[in-house]
Design a protein around this motif. Structure first.
Motif, PDB file in Angstrom:
ATOM      1  N   CYS A  31      32.843 -47.419 -19.020  1.00 32.54           N
ATOM      2  CA  CYS A  31      34.459 -47.543 -18.818  1.00 32.54           C
ATOM      3  C   CYS A  31      34.894 -47.946 -17.609  1.00 32.54           C
ATOM      4  N   PHE A  32      35.754 -48.993 -17.465  1.00 33.08           N
ATOM      5  CA  PHE A  32      36.255 -49.211 -16.306  1.00 33.08           C
ATOM      6  C   PHE A  32      37.810 -48.897 -16.231  1.00 33.08           C
ATOM      7  N   ASN A  33      38.530 -48.227 -15.350  1.00 38.18           N
ATOM      8  CA  ASN A  33      39.772 -47.680 -15.521  1.00 38.18           C
ATOM      9  C   ASN A  33      40.449 -48.520 -14.194  1.00 38.18           C
ATOM     10  N   THR A  34      41.542 -49.308 -14.575  1.00 42.65           N
ATOM     11  CA  THR A  34      41.970 -50.055 -13.463  1.00 42.65           C
ATOM     12  C   THR A  34      42.978 -49.116 -13.036  1.00 42.65           C
ATOM     13  N   LEU A  35      43.526 -49.523 -11.638  1.00 44.13           N
ATOM     14  CA  LEU A  35      44.517 -48.906 -10.869  1.00 44.13           C
ATOM     15  C   LEU A  35      45.777 -48.526 -11.654  1.00 44.13           C
TER      16      LEU A  35
ATOM     17  N   VAL B 260      29.095 -54.989 -12.799  1.00 44.87           N
ATOM     18  CA  VAL B 260      29.515 -56.390 -11.932  1.00 44.87           C
ATOM     19  C   VAL B 260      30.098 -57.028 -13.490  1.00 44.87           C
ATOM     20  N   THR B 261      29.562 -56.851 -14.380  1.00 44.60           N
ATOM     21  CA  THR B 261      30.017 -57.571 -15.734  1.00 44.60           C
ATOM     22  C   THR B 261      31.571 -57.160 -16.007  1.00 44.60           C
ATOM     23  N   ILE B 262      31.800 -55.957 -15.893  1.00 43.33           N
ATOM     24  CA  ILE B 262      32.993 -55.344 -16.256  1.00 43.33           C
ATOM     25  C   ILE B 262      33.948 -55.793 -15.483  1.00 43.33           C
ATOM     26  N   ARG B 263      33.624 -55.923 -13.955  1.00 42.78           N
ATOM     27  CA  ARG B 263      34.535 -56.429 -12.972  1.00 42.78           C
ATOM     28  C   ARG B 263      34.874 -57.833 -13.477  1.00 42.78           C
TER      29      ARG B 263
ATOM     30  N   VAL C  60      35.008 -59.054 -16.312  1.00 44.75           N
ATOM     31  CA  VAL C  60      35.968 -59.265 -17.368  1.00 44.75           C
ATOM     32  C   VAL C  60      37.355 -58.825 -16.685  1.00 44.75           C
ATOM     33  N   TYR C  61      37.408 -57.915 -15.875  1.00 40.27           N
ATOM     34  CA  TYR C  61      38.754 -57.675 -15.288  1.00 40.27           C
ATOM     35  C   TYR C  61      39.345 -58.699 -14.647  1.00 40.27           C
ATOM     36  N   ASP C  62      38.260 -59.558 -13.827  1.00 40.17           N
ATOM     37  CA  ASP C  62      39.114 -60.747 -13.273  1.00 40.17           C
ATOM     38  C   ASP C  62      39.589 -61.804 -14.474  1.00 40.17           C
ATOM     39  N   LEU C  63      38.911 -61.778 -15.255  1.00 34.81           N
ATOM     40  CA  LEU C  63      39.286 -62.792 -16.414  1.00 34.81           C
ATOM     41  C   LEU C  63      40.678 -62.181 -17.065  1.00 34.81           C
ATOM     42  N   TYR C  64      40.823 -61.010 -17.063  1.00 35.99           N
ATOM     43  CA  TYR C  64      42.037 -60.342 -17.762  1.00 35.99           C
ATOM     44  C   TYR C  64      43.109 -60.730 -16.595  1.00 35.99           C
ATOM     45  N   ALA C  65      42.654 -60.422 -15.389  1.00 40.55           N
ATOM     46  CA  ALA C  65      44.061 -60.715 -14.514  1.00 40.55           C
ATOM     47  C   ALA C  65      44.472 -62.025 -14.332  1.00 40.55           C
TER      48      ALA C  65
END
Lengths: 212, 148
Positions: free
Chosen positions: B82-86, B104-107, B109-114
């Motif tokens: 689980c990765f919880n953003t700010l 690293v993968t989940i980060r 994915v977060y980049d892609l989301y951003a």
């Protein structure tokens, strides 16, 4: 009063020009090496422009028209600016359609997107033989935009079409420029065609000038 | 090594995105997905309160660091990170147990989301993600990992 430290041509009165001939119009305000801006900040700004236009319109066509108008003023100014930055020898306005389109494809595109547009084509449709197309496989303005299904005919590159239209108008080649999505498989899902329809008098003039 | 699925939960505990990347997973209904997302949101909130250690006092002028809550859940058959953003968006990535570098993968994915969700003018906050570009980029990124 002390003299400004900028070296001037020495004439009294009138416009002072630095001795190397470079005025503030010759280079971008931002002096970093590549003179580029952050793509993320542009994406947010452009996103807000689209949202702003969207709040005040009824349909997709009106939205595209608004984006087009937003770009038009930029195009008018860019024509002058880019020609001003050309070396004095080649500093003349394009006087025929091909020269104009070439200017748009290379100078304008390079200035805006740091690369030339992918292709320039003349319409093969016998009904509209005088339409021209500028093709961009991946328009920078659409880099992060996915258009919802209910507005599938929308292409936000209408803004760029507006810029192109501004350049054409400024060069006295009035016409209509529209942006159309033409996805090409997996490779170029965002491929966009900018369709340029010059007014009939422009086409006539071109034919007349071409003969002489 | 395989990435099985991704779930994104908004800050209110609503499911905004789910995607399977692997054939042969148990299918669950959309309703169950919603329940799953809501339940996980609650469990995460509880785990964040369970921290036995008092967090160190923040340097003057800064906010205290967020307590992280549940980060990894591992079973015999899968591992969930689980990765919880700010801003309180949660990304849950289900992988097989041997998968490495999931953070690293989940980060990424977060980049892609951003990039492809947050910079899309047609996305309304907290609503389900329907962005073709995000789908496409995510799909090709995960395919790349799964084929490694």
């Amino acid at each position: 009063m002390s003299q400004p430290s900028v070296p001037s041509s020495g004439k009294d009165g009138g416009l002072r020009v630095p001795s190397n001939g470079k005025t503030i119009y010759h280079r971008p305000l931002n002096r970093t090496k590549t003179a580029e801006i952050s793509q993320a900040s542009f994406a947010y700004l452009f996103g807000e422009m689209v949202t702003y236009a969207q709040r005040r319109v009824k349909g997709v066509q009106e939205l595209e028209q608004r984006l087009n108008v937003q770009g038009h003023a930029i195009g008018l100014k860019l024509l002058d600016l880019l020609l001003h930055r050309e070396p004095p020898r080649s500093q003349h306005r394009p006087t025929n359609i091909l020269a104009l389109l070439h200017f748009i494809r290379t100078s304008l595109w390079t200035h805006l997107f740091a690369r030339a547009a992918d292709r320039l084509e003349k319409s093969a449709d016998p009904e509209n033989p005088d339409d021209y197309m500028i093709i961009d496989n991946e328009p920078l303005v659409n880099a992060f935009i996915s258009v919802p299904k209910d507005m599938s005919s929308l292409n936000c590159a209408a803004f760029v079409a507006g810029i192109v239209e501004g350049v054409c108008d400024g060069a006295d080649f009035p016409g209509k420029v529209t942006a159309h999505s033409v996805p090409e498989g997996e490779m170029w899902p965002g491929k966009t065609v900018f369709l340029i329809k010059f007014r009939s008098e422009v086409v006539e003039r071109e034919a007349y000038l071409g003969k002489s | 090594m395989t990435v099985f699925a991704l779930i994104v939960i908004n800050k209110a505990g609503g499911l905004i995105y789910n995607k399977n990347f692997h054939d042969g997973l148990n299918k669950i209904s959309t309703n169950d997905y919603l329940v799953l997302a809501g339940t996980f949101h609650g469990v995460h909130a509880i785990t964040a309160r369970l921290t036995p250690i008092r967090p160190p006092a923040p340097p003057a002028g800064l906010r205290p660091e967020q307590v992280s809550g549940l980060e990894v859940l591992e079973t015999e058959n899968f591992r969930m990170q689980c990765f919880n953003t700010l801003t309180g968006v949660k990304f849950l990535l289900f992988t097989d147990t041997t998968q490495t570098n999931v953070d690293v993968t989940i980060r990424k994915v977060y980049d892609l989301y951003a990039d492809y969700v947050m910079k899309n003018p047609f996305y309304s906050l907290e609503m389900p993600i329907r962005c073709e570009m995000f789908d496409r980029k995510l799909q090709s990124y995960v395919r790349e990992i799964n084929n490694r």
